[in-house]
Design an enzyme around this catalytic site. Structure first.
Site, mmCIF file in Angstrom:
data_model
loop_
_atom_site.group_PDB
_atom_site.id
_atom_site.type_symbol
_atom_site.label_atom_id
_atom_site.label_comp_id
_atom_site.label_asym_id
_atom_site.label_seq_id
_atom_site.Cartn_x
_atom_site.Cartn_y
_atom_site.Cartn_z
ATOM 1 N N CYS A 111 -59.152 45.452 16.788
ATOM 2 C CA CYS A 111 -59.188 44.015 16.690
ATOM 3 C C CYS A 111 -58.669 43.417 17.999
ATOM 4 O O CYS A 111 -57.607 43.852 18.690
ATOM 5 C CB CYS A 111 -58.210 43.405 15.795
ATOM 6 S SG CYS A 111 -58.486 41.491 15.578
ATOM 7 N N CYS A 115 -52.605 39.726 17.445
ATOM 8 C CA CYS A 115 -51.409 39.038 16.889
ATOM 9 C C CYS A 115 -50.168 39.883 16.755
ATOM 10 O O CYS A 115 -50.497 41.267 16.535
ATOM 11 C CB CYS A 115 -51.806 38.839 15.228
ATOM 12 S SG CYS A 115 -53.244 37.681 15.136
ATOM 13 N N CYS A 118 -48.975 42.601 13.764
ATOM 14 C CA CYS A 118 -49.978 43.308 13.358
ATOM 15 C C CYS A 118 -50.430 44.575 13.739
ATOM 16 O O CYS A 118 -50.870 44.640 14.904
ATOM 17 C CB CYS A 118 -51.382 42.564 12.941
ATOM 18 S SG CYS A 118 -52.596 43.113 12.283
ATOM 19 N N GLY A 158 -59.599 43.607 11.738
ATOM 20 C CA GLY A 158 -60.565 42.987 12.524
ATOM 21 C C GLY A 158 -60.710 41.426 12.126
ATOM 22 O O GLY A 158 -59.901 41.185 11.024
ATOM 23 N N GLU A 159 -61.006 40.744 12.828
ATOM 24 C CA GLU A 159 -60.893 39.318 12.843
ATOM 25 C C GLU A 159 -62.621 39.037 12.207
ATOM 26 O O GLU A 159 -63.501 38.856 13.089
ATOM 27 C CB GLU A 159 -60.777 38.443 13.946
ATOM 28 C CG GLU A 159 -61.194 36.947 13.920
ATOM 29 C CD GLU A 159 -60.635 36.263 12.881
ATOM 30 O OE1 GLU A 159 -59.463 36.269 12.707
ATOM 31 O OE2 GLU A 159 -61.512 35.595 12.291
ATOM 32 N N SER A 213 -54.737 32.099 8.569
ATOM 33 C CA SER A 213 -53.447 32.779 8.963
ATOM 34 C C SER A 213 -52.903 31.592 9.615
ATOM 35 O O SER A 213 -53.180 31.602 10.925
ATOM 36 C CB SER A 213 -53.518 34.010 9.613
ATOM 37 O OG SER A 213 -54.345 34.902 8.726
ATOM 38 N N HIS A 215 -49.165 31.154 9.888
ATOM 39 C CA HIS A 215 -47.769 31.911 10.411
ATOM 40 C C HIS A 215 -46.804 30.969 11.135
ATOM 41 O O HIS A 215 -45.697 31.502 11.344
ATOM 42 C CB HIS A 215 -48.083 33.154 11.384
ATOM 43 C CG HIS A 215 -49.305 33.973 10.576
ATOM 44 N ND1 HIS A 215 -48.911 34.323 9.269
ATOM 45 C CD2 HIS A 215 -50.049 34.695 11.031
ATOM 46 C CE1 HIS A 215 -50.249 35.044 8.880
ATOM 47 N NE2 HIS A 215 -50.732 35.269 9.862
ATOM 48 N N ASN A 293 -44.800 43.332 6.405
ATOM 49 C CA ASN A 293 -44.742 44.682 6.229
ATOM 50 C C ASN A 293 -44.586 45.354 7.707
ATOM 51 O O ASN A 293 -45.333 45.366 8.390
ATOM 52 C CB ASN A 293 -46.247 45.117 5.713
ATOM 53 C CG ASN A 293 -46.503 44.543 4.249
ATOM 54 O OD1 ASN A 293 -45.685 44.959 3.503
ATOM 55 N ND2 ASN A 293 -47.473 43.977 4.073
ATOM 56 N N CYS A 336 -50.867 44.493 3.850
ATOM 57 C CA CYS A 336 -51.280 43.505 4.794
ATOM 58 C C CYS A 336 -50.846 44.025 6.293
ATOM 59 O O CYS A 336 -49.537 44.068 6.292
ATOM 60 C CB CYS A 336 -51.050 42.005 4.225
ATOM 61 S SG CYS A 336 -51.545 41.409 3.020
#
Ligand code: SAH
Ligand code: SF4
Length: 343
Positions: A111, A115, A118, A158-159, A213, A215, A293, A336
């Site tokens: 990706c 972010c 992630c 991925g986006e 998303s 956040h 997570n 996630c």
């Protein structure tokens, strides 16, 4: 070889005609693949031999190879590993709930959006997945589980909206009653907030639920967490969400990863509530809180449990519909944001 599933369904009649068959046979071809799950053109007995041979020569159907699986001992969540024909790793996560079965599937290998919290963002972007590679994740899991899935979440690695054209072709196959036939409310696309593509999706794609998303409830903080997606301001993202729900009537969920000590304060919750509560008159909105997570090598920590409760109640008293996402598959790194490099 190119999979036939990389050709939009609307062009299948032309393909059959080009091979000397009747256009209406496309419906039979679609039925063999999507309903009967027959993946060899040779076995499609009601299609003429000439067309079958032409298809065989020019197209494949499946495109991933299953390379492994790991099941959570805690909740039965299972991460499946695949290889593409050109050797990229792809994975998806099967989520068995008490009354339904969901699949969280990937849309890219790696990706590019980076972010900071992630695992997928730490994997170098390799390429977009094709429609066939997205649909194949569904074919594999339904075959392995032996039952149809109830819902699909485009929320793996991925986006999705950075792979826009392939995503829309895939959604057409996913939603079409002739294809996989999933209802609008059973398909969710999650994006880190690509505003132009959200607006395009509102106009031209089959209706699906959208998860955005967010956040962060202020732009400077969002920029530190989502360095690329913050090219669009929160205001622009919320406007795109309004457009999406006005045009489609679908549910929009705002995802908010709670990172301990970073974006989980009372003030953050109040700001978030102020941003979202004005939207209710435009459609159906939810906030989905996701406790971070853990990702190996990243400096973030889970929020304290009472912080999550407080954050939730601040939204609730301000009449913002909110849910806390139950962690699934975290013990095997399938929660996630945990889909990093295949091990
Ligand atoms: N690229 C899309 C979809 C994949 S990520 C998107 O960003 O929305 C799916 C969800 O997992 C997103 O809401 C993402 O922000 C969240 N996520 C990423 N890393 C996480 C982590 N470490 N813990 C919890 N959720 C995370
Ligand atoms: Fe990519 Fe989504 Fe992860 Fe961001 S949160 S790096 S967009 S997969």
């Amino acid at each position: 070889m190119n999979s036939l599933l990389n050709v939009p369904l609307s062009q299948w009649p032309e393909i059959i005609e080009g091979l000397g068959g009747e256009a209406y046979r496309a419906a039979q071809l679609i039925d063999w693949i999507f309903k009967k799950r027959v993946f060899s053109f040779k076995k499609m007995s009601n299609i003429s031999q000439k067309v079958r041979e032409g298809l065989e020569k020019n197209y494949s159907i499946r495109s991933l190879m299953l390379s492994g699986a790991e099941e959570s001992k805690v909740d039965g969540t299972t991460r499946y590993f695949f290889k593409t024909e050109d050797g990229h790793d792809v994975s998806c996560v099967y989520l068995p709930f008490e009354h339904r079965r969901s699949l969280c599937l990937s849309t890219q290998a790696g990706c590019a959006w980076g972010c900071v919290f992630c695992a997928s963002g730490q994997v170098k972007f390799q390429r977009n997945l094709t429609p066939s590679e997205m649909i194949d994740q569904v074919f594999f899991i339904e075959e392995i589980v032996g039952k149809p899935l109830d819902s699909l979440l485009f929320m793996g690695m991925g986006e999705p909206l950075a792979n826009y054209n392939a995503l829309v072709d895939t959604l057409n196959m996913v939603r079409s009653p002739l294809g996989l036939g999933f209802g609008a409310r059973h398909v969710t696309v999650s994006t880190s907030g690509l505003v132009p593509q959200i607006e395009m999706l509102a106009e031209s794609a089959p209706k699906v639920n959208l998860a955005i998303s967010l956040h962060a409830a202020n732009d400077p903080l969002r920029k530190t967490l989502l360095p690329k997606s913050s090219a669009w301001s929160i205001k622009e993202v919320l406007n795109a969400a309004k457009t999406y729900s006005k045009k489609t009537g679908a549910t929009v969920t705002f995802e908010y990863v709670l990172l301990g000590g970073v974006n989980d304060s009372e003030q953050d919750a109040k700001r978030l509530a102020n941003l979202i509560r004005g939207l209710a008159r435009y459609g159906d909105y939810w906030v989905n809180l996701i406790a971070y997570n853990p990702v190996p090598g990243l400096p973030y920590v889970k929020p304290e449990a009472d912080k999550v409760d407080l954050f939730k109640s601040i939204l609730t008293v301000r009449q913002v519909p909110v849910r806390v996402r139950k962690p699934q598959g975290v013990d095997i790194g399938a929660g996630c944001g945990q889909l990093g490099e295949a091990r």
